[in-house]
Design an enzyme around this catalytic site. Structure first.
Site, PDB file in Angstrom:
ATOM      1  N   ASP A  25       0.477  -0.638  -0.073  1.00 57.28           N
ATOM      2  CA  ASP A  25      -0.131  -0.103   0.113  1.00 57.28           C
ATOM      3  C   ASP A  25       1.010   1.593  -0.119  1.00 57.28           C
ATOM      4  O   ASP A  25       0.436   2.334   0.116  1.00 57.28           O
ATOM      5  CB  ASP A  25      -0.590   0.162   0.958  1.00 57.28           C
ATOM      6  CG  ASP A  25      -0.508  -0.029   2.164  1.00 57.28           C
ATOM      7  OD1 ASP A  25       0.992   0.110   1.990  1.00 57.28           O
ATOM      8  OD2 ASP A  25      -0.737   0.110   3.515  1.00 57.28           O
ATOM      9  N   ASP A  29       5.589  -1.030   6.824  1.00 61.60           N
ATOM     10  CA  ASP A  29       4.158  -1.471   8.438  1.00 61.60           C
ATOM     11  C   ASP A  29       5.326  -2.838   9.224  1.00 61.60           C
ATOM     12  O   ASP A  29       6.449  -2.833   8.430  1.00 61.60           O
ATOM     13  CB  ASP A  29       2.771  -2.298   7.283  1.00 61.60           C
ATOM     14  CG  ASP A  29       3.932  -2.759   6.384  1.00 61.60           C
ATOM     15  OD1 ASP A  29       4.334  -3.331   6.700  1.00 61.60           O
ATOM     16  OD2 ASP A  29       3.254  -2.940   5.107  1.00 61.60           O
ATOM     17  N   ASP A  98       8.388   4.233  21.178  1.00 63.13           N
ATOM     18  CA  ASP A  98       8.603   6.354  21.839  1.00 63.13           C
ATOM     19  C   ASP A  98       7.135   6.482  22.200  1.00 63.13           C
ATOM     20  O   ASP A  98       5.484   5.962  22.075  1.00 63.13           O
ATOM     21  CB  ASP A  98       8.090   6.818  20.352  1.00 63.13           C
ATOM     22  CG  ASP A  98       8.691   7.410  20.111  1.00 63.13           C
ATOM     23  OD1 ASP A  98       8.365   8.371  20.752  1.00 63.13           O
ATOM     24  OD2 ASP A  98       9.468   8.035  18.754  1.00 63.13           O
ATOM     25  N   ASP A 199       9.464  11.407  24.292  1.00 62.65           N
ATOM     26  CA  ASP A 199       9.237  13.030  22.957  1.00 62.65           C
ATOM     27  C   ASP A 199       9.348  13.504  23.521  1.00 62.65           C
ATOM     28  O   ASP A 199       7.950  14.046  24.391  1.00 62.65           O
ATOM     29  CB  ASP A 199       7.911  12.527  21.915  1.00 62.65           C
ATOM     30  CG  ASP A 199       8.169  13.070  20.550  1.00 62.65           C
ATOM     31  OD1 ASP A 199       8.583  13.483  20.049  1.00 62.65           O
ATOM     32  OD2 ASP A 199       7.017  13.445  20.989  1.00 62.65           O
ATOM     33  N   GLU A 255      14.329  13.077  24.789  1.00 63.70           N
ATOM     34  CA  GLU A 255      14.185  13.776  23.936  1.00 63.70           C
ATOM     35  C   GLU A 255      14.108  15.236  25.044  1.00 63.70           C
ATOM     36  O   GLU A 255      13.052  15.453  25.776  1.00 63.70           O
ATOM     37  CB  GLU A 255      13.462  14.705  22.932  1.00 63.70           C
ATOM     38  CG  GLU A 255      13.643  14.340  21.487  1.00 63.70           C
ATOM     39  CD  GLU A 255      12.562  15.301  20.220  1.00 63.70           C
ATOM     40  OE1 GLU A 255      13.077  15.335  19.351  1.00 63.70           O
ATOM     41  OE2 GLU A 255      11.691  15.181  20.948  1.00 63.70           O
ATOM     42  N   HIS A 328      15.115  11.219  12.079  1.00 67.87           N
ATOM     43  CA  HIS A 328      13.651  11.059  11.835  1.00 67.87           C
ATOM     44  C   HIS A 328      13.448  12.763  11.544  1.00 67.87           C
ATOM     45  O   HIS A 328      12.420  12.662  10.664  1.00 67.87           O
ATOM     46  CB  HIS A 328      12.631  10.254  12.146  1.00 67.87           C
ATOM     47  CG  HIS A 328      12.009  10.785  13.575  1.00 67.87           C
ATOM     48  ND1 HIS A 328      12.556  10.562  14.726  1.00 67.87           N
ATOM     49  CD2 HIS A 328      10.738  11.448  13.810  1.00 67.87           C
ATOM     50  CE1 HIS A 328      12.192  11.213  15.355  1.00 67.87           C
ATOM     51  NE2 HIS A 328      10.946  11.561  15.211  1.00 67.87           N
ATOM     52  N   ASP A 329      14.201  13.438  12.850  1.00 68.82           N
ATOM     53  CA  ASP A 329      13.615  14.911  12.382  1.00 68.82           C
ATOM     54  C   ASP A 329      14.790  16.008  11.719  1.00 68.82           C
ATOM     55  O   ASP A 329      15.004  17.428  11.699  1.00 68.82           O
ATOM     56  CB  ASP A 329      14.104  15.414  13.424  1.00 68.82           C
ATOM     57  CG  ASP A 329      12.089  14.902  14.554  1.00 68.82           C
ATOM     58  OD1 ASP A 329      11.379  14.595  14.174  1.00 68.82           O
ATOM     59  OD2 ASP A 329      12.306  14.462  15.563  1.00 68.82           O
TER      60      ASP A 329
HETATM   61  C1  NOJ Z   1      10.072  15.601  18.521  1.00 63.78           C
HETATM   62  C2  NOJ Z   1       9.698  13.809  17.258  1.00 63.78           C
HETATM   63  O1  NOJ Z   1      10.623  13.725  17.358  1.00 63.78           O
HETATM   64  C3  NOJ Z   1       8.932  14.694  16.271  1.00 63.78           C
HETATM   65  O2  NOJ Z   1       9.304  13.498  14.497  1.00 63.78           O
HETATM   66  C4  NOJ Z   1       7.744  15.076  16.514  1.00 63.78           C
HETATM   67  O3  NOJ Z   1       7.265  15.920  15.528  1.00 63.78           O
HETATM   68  C5  NOJ Z   1       7.634  16.200  18.015  1.00 63.78           C
HETATM   69  N1  NOJ Z   1       8.425  15.891  19.026  1.00 63.78           N
HETATM   70  C6  NOJ Z   1       6.029  16.198  17.936  1.00 63.78           C
HETATM   71  O4  NOJ Z   1       6.119  15.270  18.868  1.00 63.78           O
END
Ligand code: NOJ
Length: 560
Positions: A25, A29, A98, A199, A255, A328-329
């Site tokens: 899709d 996953d 997470d 997070d 984080e 990922h950020d």
């Molecule tokens: C940190 C996360 O790593 C990020 O991807 C997210 O957008 C923000 N916190 C809000 O949850």
């Protein structure tokens, strides 16, 4: 330092949407992840951190959770998830989940109730205020552009959202809410998980008066001083630890935006009863100018050395570091701190050498082990990330030049890290048989897992070696840190020591050869090349004068 399994581990982060699609899709996953467990085991990582797979309307790709105890349909079922946990445990790996509890989705049942009326039992689970003079309750800006407040029709009050409008902040002042979160964490732990990545956990306590942060000129400003490391943060984390975390043999990493090493030691101090590690942002800010993240300025090696050295020394003997250069950020580390062209392989290995020879727990982000690079899509419409799209809209409306905005996106956009994992050279990099939710990076013909697995000199095999060596050499985990060549602006070098052993790390951070002359005699006893990214580096000799080739990394182990 006390020995702990999570200090000796290497963590691998999976961003499930982009890892592997099992059903065609176009969305990664859990069955897709299941098909790659042998790959992960082969790499040698110990712990998988799985980015959110919970029920979510995906305003922020799962970081907006609408049900903390169920799996989002497009990722699979709870049974798939259980097979994942079992498959990892069977292979000797662990799983951390997470935990996103600074905010929920606005579609979470709590918020659906909360917004109904001022006297709803869930009203106080979120942060509601009356507007001031027809405007927001204060001037705080959201991390995702615009105001951090949204007016809600039902009651005419505003709710706080530090991230998107669909991510209302939870009110940690409310004891019942805190207990619900602890119960939910206990539920996951009792299913057998091995810990949490938390997070933006240092944002959960806000200064209750929610004061204005700016000078009243009507602009939205970053109100961090009123919500980063807020007044009750340590009380909350100690309560969470007492009620939940301390009952399990798990790892936790929080984080923590804007923390200094001094503040970090309050979160991770071994006598504090809070967390094991934090992700700090000082390194991630080295190429941000006064205008913030999108105001890109060149990074300086002197800053990298100063920041890394400061964190290594400040936490030594007190708490534990986390080591990462991308996730990922963040953009891909080889594009940001290395050379994603001519010296891609050398520089990816050099940066990996840094991460795996410092004190702390290394975190590998999916694709990093292939040396994956940033992407440049033609138009903004190809991008999916809410942060990028909101910023584009705001900057374009303010009259900023399109190509300048695109350039910031190319360098800093989060979608650089979110293009699909590149498994092989077939259509869509072997990620999906359908249409991927975000375009594949065109580099996949050259950079992919199949190729890298087949080449014993590849980045992948270098990671395997680094991970194995770290397991065989306690010094790489527990040794202390002392900088060498502090004023050299091309080479990063340091010594780790444990008992009589030494690890000498020498990294050329640039694409030109560099000569280093150690100003002290560091060689003693036996010398052995621990690892290096050029085949023919001298194996049993650490000379006082070394010629380093472009992006050359050498690590020597010295024993008496
Ligand atoms: C940190 C996360 O790593 C990020 O991807 C997210 O957008 C923000 N916190 C809000 O949850």
């Amino acid at each position: 330092m006390k020995k702990q399994w999570w200090k000796e581990s290497v963590v691998y982060q999976i961003y499930p949407r982009s890892f592997m699609d099992g059903n065609g899709d176009g969305i990664g996953d859990i069955p897709g992840i299941l098909s790659k467990l042998d790959y992960l085991q082969n790499l040698g990582v110990d712990v998988i951190w799985l980015s959110p797979v919970y029920e979510s309307p995906n305003d922020d790709n799962g970081y907006d959770i609408s049900d903390y105890r169920s799996i989002l349909g497009e990722f699979g079922t709870i049974d798939d998830w259980k097979s994942l946990l079992e498959g990892l445990h069977d292979r000797g790996m662990k799983l951390i989940m997470d935990l996103v509890v600074n905010h929920s989705s606005d579609e979470h049942a709590w918020f659906v109730e909360s917004r109904k009326s001022k006297d709803n039992p869930y009203r106080d689970y979120y942060i509601w205020r009356e507007g001031k003079g027809g405007k927001e309750p204060n001037d705080w800006g959201s991390f995702f552009s615009g105001s951090a407040w949204q007016r809600d029709e039902a009651t005419g009050e505003y709710f706080l959202h530090l991230f998107s409008k669909k991510q209302p902040d939870l009110n940690w002042e409310n004891e019942a809410l805190r207990q619900e979160i602890y119960d939910m964490m206990t539920w996951w732990l009792d299913l057998g998980i091995d810990g949490f990545r938390m997070d933006v956990i240092n944002l959960i306590s806000k200064v209750p008066e929610l004061p204005n942060a700016g000078n009243g000129d009507g602009k939205y400003v970053f109100g961090g001083e009123y919500f980063m490391n807020g007044p009750r943060i340590h009380e909350y984390l100690q309560e969470m630890n007492r009620k939940v975390l301390s009952k399990y043999d798990i790892m936790t990493v929080g984080e923590a935006i804007g923390v200094t090493p001094e503040e970090a030691s309050l979160y991770v101090g071994e006598d504090r009863g809070e967390l094991n590690m934090v992700f700090h942002f000082e390194l991630m800010d080295v190429d941000s100018g006064p205008g913030g993240k999108w105001d890109v300025v060149p990074w300086k090696l002197s800053d990298l050395k100063r920041i890394i050295g400061k964190w290594q020394r400040s936490l030594h003997g007190k708490g534990w570091n986390s080591l990462y250069l991308n996730n990922h950020d963040q953009p891909r580390m080889v594009s940001r701190f290395g050379d994603d062209g001519r010296y891609r392989i050398e520089s990816a290995k050099m940066l990996a050498t840094l991460l795996h020879t410092l004190q702390g727990t290394p975190y590998v982000y999916q694709g990093e082990e292939l040396g994956m690079v940033n992407v440049k899509f033609d138009g903004v419409s190809e991008y999916k990330d809410i942060e990028t799209l909101n910023m584009y809209e705001e900057y374009a409306a303010a009259g900023r030049d399109h190509s300048e905005i695109m350039n910031s996106i190319y360098v800093k956009g989060r979608d650089n890290a979110r293009t699909p994992m590149q498994w092989n050279g077939s259509a869509n990099a072997g990620f999906t048989t359908g249409t991927p939710w975000i375009r594949v990076n065109p580099s996949y013909m050259d950079i992919n897992a199949e190729r890298t697995l087949a080449d014993e000199n590849s980045v992948f095999h270098y990671y395997r070696k680094l991970i194995r060596l770290r397991k065989e050499n306690e010094i790489a985990v527990y040794g202390d840190y002392r900088p060498l060549l502090e004023n050299d602006n091309r080479v990063f070098a340091y010594v780790r020591s444990l008992g009589d052993d030494r690890l000498v790390v020498v990294l050329n951070f640039f694409g030109a050869p560099a000569e280093v002359v150690f100003d002290e005699l560091i060689a003693y006893g036996n010398c052995e090349l621990y690892i290096g990214n050029y085949e023919d580096a001298p194996r049993n000799e650490l000379e006082q004068r070394i010629e380093l080739r472009p992006y050359e990394a050498r690590v020597y182990k010295l024993t008496k």
